[in-house]
Each structure stands twice: as C-alpha cells, then as structure tokens.
Design a protein around this motif. Structure first.
Motif, PDB file in Angstrom:
ATOM      1  N   LEU A  12     -27.112 -15.497 -17.313  1.00 33.34           N
ATOM      2  CA  LEU A  12     -27.664 -15.251 -18.644  1.00 33.34           C
ATOM      3  C   LEU A  12     -26.642 -14.580 -19.557  1.00 33.34           C
ATOM      4  N   LEU A  13     -25.890 -13.634 -19.012  1.00 31.86           N
ATOM      5  CA  LEU A  13     -24.869 -12.961 -19.814  1.00 31.86           C
ATOM      6  C   LEU A  13     -23.776 -13.936 -20.245  1.00 31.86           C
ATOM      7  N   ALA A  14     -23.373 -14.809 -19.324  1.00 30.49           N
ATOM      8  CA  ALA A  14     -22.274 -15.736 -19.600  1.00 30.49           C
ATOM      9  C   ALA A  14     -22.649 -16.766 -20.661  1.00 30.49           C
ATOM     10  N   ARG A  15     -23.891 -17.182 -20.673  1.00 27.03           N
ATOM     11  CA  ARG A  15     -24.256 -18.265 -21.592  1.00 27.03           C
ATOM     12  C   ARG A  15     -24.882 -17.745 -22.892  1.00 27.03           C
ATOM     13  N   ARG A  16     -24.897 -16.424 -23.078  1.00 27.93           N
ATOM     14  CA  ARG A  16     -25.433 -15.894 -24.334  1.00 27.93           C
ATOM     15  C   ARG A  16     -24.612 -16.420 -25.510  1.00 27.93           C
ATOM     16  N   LYS A  17     -25.297 -16.972 -26.497  1.00 31.75           N
ATOM     17  CA  LYS A  17     -24.647 -17.585 -27.646  1.00 31.75           C
ATOM     18  C   LYS A  17     -24.600 -16.588 -28.790  1.00 31.75           C
ATOM     19  N   PRO A  18     -23.416 -16.178 -29.241  1.00 29.78           N
ATOM     20  CA  PRO A  18     -23.339 -15.240 -30.364  1.00 29.78           C
ATOM     21  C   PRO A  18     -24.094 -15.775 -31.572  1.00 29.78           C
ATOM     22  N   GLY A  19     -24.759 -14.853 -32.264  1.00 27.73           N
ATOM     23  CA  GLY A  19     -25.514 -15.241 -33.443  1.00 27.73           C
ATOM     24  C   GLY A  19     -26.925 -15.690 -33.150  1.00 27.73           C
ATOM     25  N   LYS A 195     -35.269  -3.343 -26.013  1.00 25.78           N
ATOM     26  CA  LYS A 195     -34.304  -4.065 -26.847  1.00 25.78           C
ATOM     27  C   LYS A 195     -34.970  -4.641 -28.089  1.00 25.78           C
ATOM     28  N   LEU A 196     -36.230  -5.036 -27.988  1.00 26.39           N
ATOM     29  CA  LEU A 196     -36.959  -5.497 -29.170  1.00 26.39           C
ATOM     30  C   LEU A 196     -37.161  -4.351 -30.155  1.00 26.39           C
ATOM     31  N   THR A 197     -37.406  -3.151 -29.647  1.00 29.23           N
ATOM     32  CA  THR A 197     -37.532  -1.971 -30.509  1.00 29.23           C
ATOM     33  C   THR A 197     -36.242  -1.733 -31.275  1.00 29.23           C
ATOM     34  N   LEU A 198     -35.110  -1.794 -30.582  1.00 27.75           N
ATOM     35  CA  LEU A 198     -33.816  -1.569 -31.237  1.00 27.75           C
ATOM     36  C   LEU A 198     -33.484  -2.692 -32.204  1.00 27.75           C
ATOM     37  N   GLU A 199     -33.739  -3.932 -31.809  1.00 28.22           N
ATOM     38  CA  GLU A 199     -33.446  -5.058 -32.694  1.00 28.22           C
ATOM     39  C   GLU A 199     -34.261  -4.962 -33.980  1.00 28.22           C
ATOM     40  N   ASN A 200     -35.521  -4.598 -33.853  1.00 26.27           N
ATOM     41  CA  ASN A 200     -36.370  -4.456 -35.029  1.00 26.27           C
ATOM     42  C   ASN A 200     -35.822  -3.383 -35.968  1.00 26.27           C
ATOM     43  N   ASN A 201     -35.307  -2.305 -35.384  1.00 27.28           N
ATOM     44  CA  ASN A 201     -34.761  -1.230 -36.208  1.00 27.28           C
ATOM     45  C   ASN A 201     -33.480  -1.632 -36.920  1.00 27.28           C
ATOM     46  N   ARG A 202     -32.705  -2.531 -36.327  1.00 28.53           N
ATOM     47  CA  ARG A 202     -31.371  -2.843 -36.840  1.00 28.53           C
ATOM     48  C   ARG A 202     -31.383  -3.865 -37.970  1.00 28.53           C
ATOM     49  N   GLU A 203     -32.516  -4.164 -38.556  1.00 30.84           N
ATOM     50  CA  GLU A 203     -32.555  -5.076 -39.692  1.00 30.84           C
ATOM     51  C   GLU A 203     -33.720  -4.710 -40.614  1.00 30.84           C
ATOM     52  N   CYS A 204     -33.581  -5.180 -41.880  1.00 35.85           N
ATOM     53  CA  CYS A 204     -34.652  -4.979 -42.851  1.00 35.85           C
ATOM     54  C   CYS A 204     -35.119  -6.327 -43.414  1.00 35.85           C
ATOM     55  N   TYR A 205     -34.805  -7.409 -42.708  1.00 30.66           N
ATOM     56  CA  TYR A 205     -35.304  -8.736 -43.055  1.00 30.66           C
ATOM     57  C   TYR A 205     -36.831  -8.695 -43.144  1.00 30.66           C
ATOM     58  N   HIS A 206     -37.435  -7.924 -42.255  1.00 27.75           N
ATOM     59  CA  HIS A 206     -38.895  -7.861 -42.179  1.00 27.75           C
ATOM     60  C   HIS A 206     -39.513  -6.819 -43.108  1.00 27.75           C
ATOM     61  N   CYS A 207     -38.687  -6.032 -43.801  1.00 26.91           N
ATOM     62  CA  CYS A 207     -39.221  -4.855 -44.496  1.00 26.91           C
ATOM     63  C   CYS A 207     -40.161  -5.213 -45.646  1.00 26.91           C
ATOM     64  N   GLY A 208     -39.765  -6.171 -46.481  1.00 20.60           N
ATOM     65  CA  GLY A 208     -40.546  -6.491 -47.667  1.00 20.60           C
ATOM     66  C   GLY A 208     -42.020  -6.749 -47.392  1.00 20.60           C
ATOM     67  N   PRO A 209     -42.329  -7.702 -46.513  1.00 26.18           N
ATOM     68  CA  PRO A 209     -43.746  -8.004 -46.277  1.00 26.18           C
ATOM     69  C   PRO A 209     -44.457  -7.046 -45.324  1.00 26.18           C
ATOM     70  N   ASN A 210     -43.723  -6.183 -44.638  1.00 25.07           N
ATOM     71  CA  ASN A 210     -44.335  -5.384 -43.573  1.00 25.07           C
ATOM     72  C   ASN A 210     -44.323  -3.880 -43.801  1.00 25.07           C
ATOM     73  N   ALA A 406     -26.875  -6.698 -30.047  1.00 29.77           N
ATOM     74  CA  ALA A 406     -26.916  -7.644 -28.929  1.00 29.77           C
ATOM     75  C   ALA A 406     -25.530  -7.802 -28.305  1.00 29.77           C
ATOM     76  N   ALA A 407     -24.503  -7.875 -29.156  1.00 31.54           N
ATOM     77  CA  ALA A 407     -23.138  -8.021 -28.640  1.00 31.54           C
ATOM     78  C   ALA A 407     -22.728  -6.787 -27.839  1.00 31.54           C
ATOM     79  N   TRP A 408     -23.102  -5.598 -28.341  1.00 30.67           N
ATOM     80  CA  TRP A 408     -22.801  -4.363 -27.600  1.00 30.67           C
ATOM     81  C   TRP A 408     -23.493  -4.393 -26.237  1.00 30.67           C
ATOM     82  N   TYR A 409     -24.764  -4.723 -26.215  1.00 28.43           N
ATOM     83  CA  TYR A 409     -25.523  -4.758 -24.960  1.00 28.43           C
ATOM     84  C   TYR A 409     -24.911  -5.757 -23.980  1.00 28.43           C
ATOM     85  N   ILE A 410     -24.633  -6.971 -24.441  1.00 31.38           N
ATOM     86  CA  ILE A 410     -24.059  -7.992 -23.555  1.00 31.38           C
ATOM     87  C   ILE A 410     -22.709  -7.519 -23.028  1.00 31.38           C
TER      88      ILE A 410
END
Length: 418
Positions: A12-19, A195-210, A406-410
């Motif tokens: 899983l680590l080897a095949r993780r696709k950046p982005g 990791k979902l908790t951290l990912e949610n914190n690391r963006e504000c794409y969701h901020c407007g509607p939520n 995600a890149a740091w974790y991988i």
C-alpha cells in the motif's frame, strides 16, 4: 506485526499515488492502526498538554497515548518531567488519566512511593540487597515549546524538535502562554480514523458550506482557492483577503510579531507549519462578532487586531493564538475508527469568568466547528468502509496541505519499515 500485515502495508505504501487520498485500509484496518501507533505515535513528538496544566510544583497530568500512559509533572526545581505511568514493582497503573496534585507518586497496589523526580523513595519488605536506585520510574522525553508540552515515547527522539522550537518560540512568545490558565477543556470522540481527523483539519475546501460560525472571523481563502471558479463577489473577497494579508503581515512584523508563513509539513521529521492569519471585520478574535472574547490581553500585547497565529504540528495538533485567548487541539487515536480530539481554551491567568470574559462567547465558535468536523469525519469513515470506496484526487488549489500530511505520513511509515 505479522509477515502478511507487513507485506500488505509495504504494498500500500509503495503504490500510494501522490495527489490522491490514501487507500481505504489506511483508515479501516486494525493492523495498520497498530503500526501507526508503533511508528508514528510511538516514535515522534506528540503534543499533549500546556504548561498551565502543571503550573505549580506537584501539579500533574496523565495522558494516554494508545497503550502507553504518561505522567507529566512539575518538580520542586520548576522543571517539567515525564514518566511512564507504570510501577517498577509489578507494573500497576498508578494514576488515572487527567489532572491531579501529588506530593509523591504512590502506587495504589503495594504503596511503592516515588518522588516527583521519579526516584523510588519507599518500597517495604524488599530485603537488604534491594537497590532502590535501580527502580526509579522510567523517563519519557519531554519538551516545552513556549508553553506547549510535547512528549516522545521513543528511546531516541527526533532531534529536529530543537529546529522547530528555534523557529516557533519567537512566534509564540508574545502570547505568553505560560502566564495563562485553562478556562475550558473539551474532549470530543470522533467516529473516524485519526488520519481523517488530520486531513479534515488541513484544508478549508469544506469550510464554506459546513462552518457558518468559523467563516465569520476566518477567511477560507487563506488556505487556497481556484480563481476561475469564483463569482464576482467571491473574487472581491479573495482580493480583499490577499491585500489584507500583505498589509497586516507588514504591520505585525513592524510591531515585532513574526507573522509570515513557515512551512515544513513534509520535509522534516517533526513537521510543522505556522502563519499569522488576518481575522475579518475587527480583526481581533475568533468569535461570532470578531471582537476580543476576553478583556485581559495576553502578554504585553497592546494591539487587539493581531489576527490569529495558526500553528500545526505533525502528527497530532493544531493551535490558534490570538491577542485575547488561545485555543489548542490535540488528537489521540483510540482505535482504527475512533479518535479523541481534546480542545483547551486559555485566557490570561488573572482573567475572571463572568467579569473579563463570558465562557459561552469564548468557546462557541470552536465548540460548533469541532462538532461539525466530527460529523464530517464520521461520514468519511463510513465511506472508507464501503466496498465502492476509491481514493479520489485532491484539489490542487485547496488541498495541498492535505497532500503534505499524507506525504509526511507515507514517508515516515516507509522509513520505519525500511
């Protein structure tokens, strides 16, 4: 770790696709969760508390990280110390999780007694050949960064926390965290992988509607946007934010407040990011009217409109420092699908509730935002367990910092398994 789990994780680590988002097992598999606890939370610096939690000699706080329990205390020389919460006799847990005051650390099983320096002071019936000097509490590495307490469970903690401290202490020092007190603390259980908790914190794409409360003081544009997708009003707001950030950074730097972005989320073992962000309207605080929630300023800060200093650390924290109060957040994984988020609101140590601040007004923005984020993490976890789940692409405009997490974790997991 079984050979089968190791091979699965390496694949899983080897095949993780950046982005792209991580594959579902990273969020759902208990064996991978156990490896996270071993290699991420067991080997890196973890934010756990603030110095006001242990303000006086004898104050102690116990924090649990996975199966490990750690006592953090202040000794008679005013030094902060940390020890494994395990008696050196037969291994009993000595102090329950939470805050307490201790003169000594006494095991409730057989009364072995330790000083707050960890030394064994009393152990009855052990014979003439028994050497108490060899049975002191096991030490845990601890480091305060301008009042934020980090611990590391590893025998050889990452040394680059000193690089982070060197950069961050000038940013944090004006807020004088050591002379604050915890006005309120909240523990919220999120039904999702850490990791979902951290990912949610690391963006504000969701901020407007939520996040209708948070987006009153906070500009979502500070975390990126796609210019071509904005309507005319949004374009004006984005331009207003960009101009405000430029002028505010220049003013704040001129006042001796480091403010410009420093970003090392994926190129350091102890990854971190900071930036002082403008607050809308009055510019004072993350409140519903953007005015200061507490009338007693922190430190020697005279200018109320100093925005909010944002500070993130990998793998488990984010913080907001304002002129009147501080909000800190710590993430503690409980199992593959459950995470504890601990939030503390701090005010000047002399501020009086009901006189200098109203507790509801102080906490309402982040109380609402935390619950909204918990709801989003829960539906993300539900989706990760669905057979139809497929890792989708991150937005190149608004989720770049999620990719860095995600890149740091991988990268850290690859290094651990190499």
């Amino acid at each position: 770790m079984s050979g089968q789990t190791e091979e699965m994780l390496k694949t899983l680590l080897a095949r993780r696709k950046p982005g792209f988002a991580l594959e579902a097992p990273f969020y759902t598999d208990e064996d991978i969760f156990n490896e996270d606890m071993k290699h991420i939370f067991g080997q890196h610096w973890i934010y756990v508390a603030v110095e006001p939690d242990v303000a006086e000699p004898g104050d102690a706080i116990v924090v649990n990280i996975g199966k490990s329990s750690v006592i953090i205390t202040r000794d008679d020389d005013d030094a902060i110390r940390a020890f494994h919460n395990v008696c050196r006799h037969r291994g009993a847990r000595m102090i329950p999780e939470g805050k307490t005051m201790i003169g000594n650390i006494v095991c409730p099983y057989h009364s072995w007694t330790y000083g707050i320096d960890g030394a064994l002071k009393f152990a009855e019936h052990m014979g003439e050949d028994f050497d108490p000097k060899c049975r002191g509490l096991k030490k845990v590495a601890v480091r305060s960064v301008a009042g934020l307490i980090f611990i590391c469970l590893a025998e050889n903690p990452p040394e680059d926390i000193e690089d982070m401290a060197r950069v961050m202490e000038p940013y944090l020092a004006p807020h004088d965290l050591k002379n604050t007190r915890v006005a309120f603390e909240s523990d919220l259980i999120e039904k999702g992988n850490w990791k979902l908790t951290l990912e949610n914190n690391r963006e504000c794409y969701h901020c407007g509607p939520n996040h209708p409360e948070l987006t009153i003081p906070l500009f979502a544009y500070g975390f990126g946007y796609a210019p071509g997708t904005l309507d005319e009003d949004s374009q004006r707001d984005a331009q207003r934010y960009a101009e405000l950030a430029t002028t505010c950074h220049a003013r704040w730097e001129g006042e001796g407040l480091p403010s410009r972005e420093v970003e090392h989320l994926d190129d350091m073992v102890t990854g971190f990011r900071t930036e002082r962000l403008p607050i809308d309207r009055s510019g004072e605080s993350q409140t519903l009217d953007t005015k200061a929630a507490c009338s007693v300023p922190l430190g020697d800060l005279k200018d109320k409109a100093i925005g909010g200093l944002s500070f993130w650390t990998q793998p488990n924290s984010w913080h907001h420092f304002m002129g009147d109060h501080i909000v800190t957040f710590a993430v503690f994984p409980l199992d593959a699908s459950t995470t504890l988020v601990r939030t503390k609101w701090l005010v000047h140590k002399d501020a009086v509730e009901g006189v200098d601040y109203d507790l509801q007004r102080l906490t309402e923005v982040w109380q609402a935002t935390n619950q909204q984020d918990a709801d989003l993490v829960e539906i993300s976890q539900q989706g990760a367990t669905d057979p139809a789940f497929e890792a989708g692409p991150y937005s190149p405009y608004t989720e770049g910092l999620v990719e860095k997490f995600a890149a740091w974790y991988i990268g850290r997991m690859k290094a651990a398994l190499a």
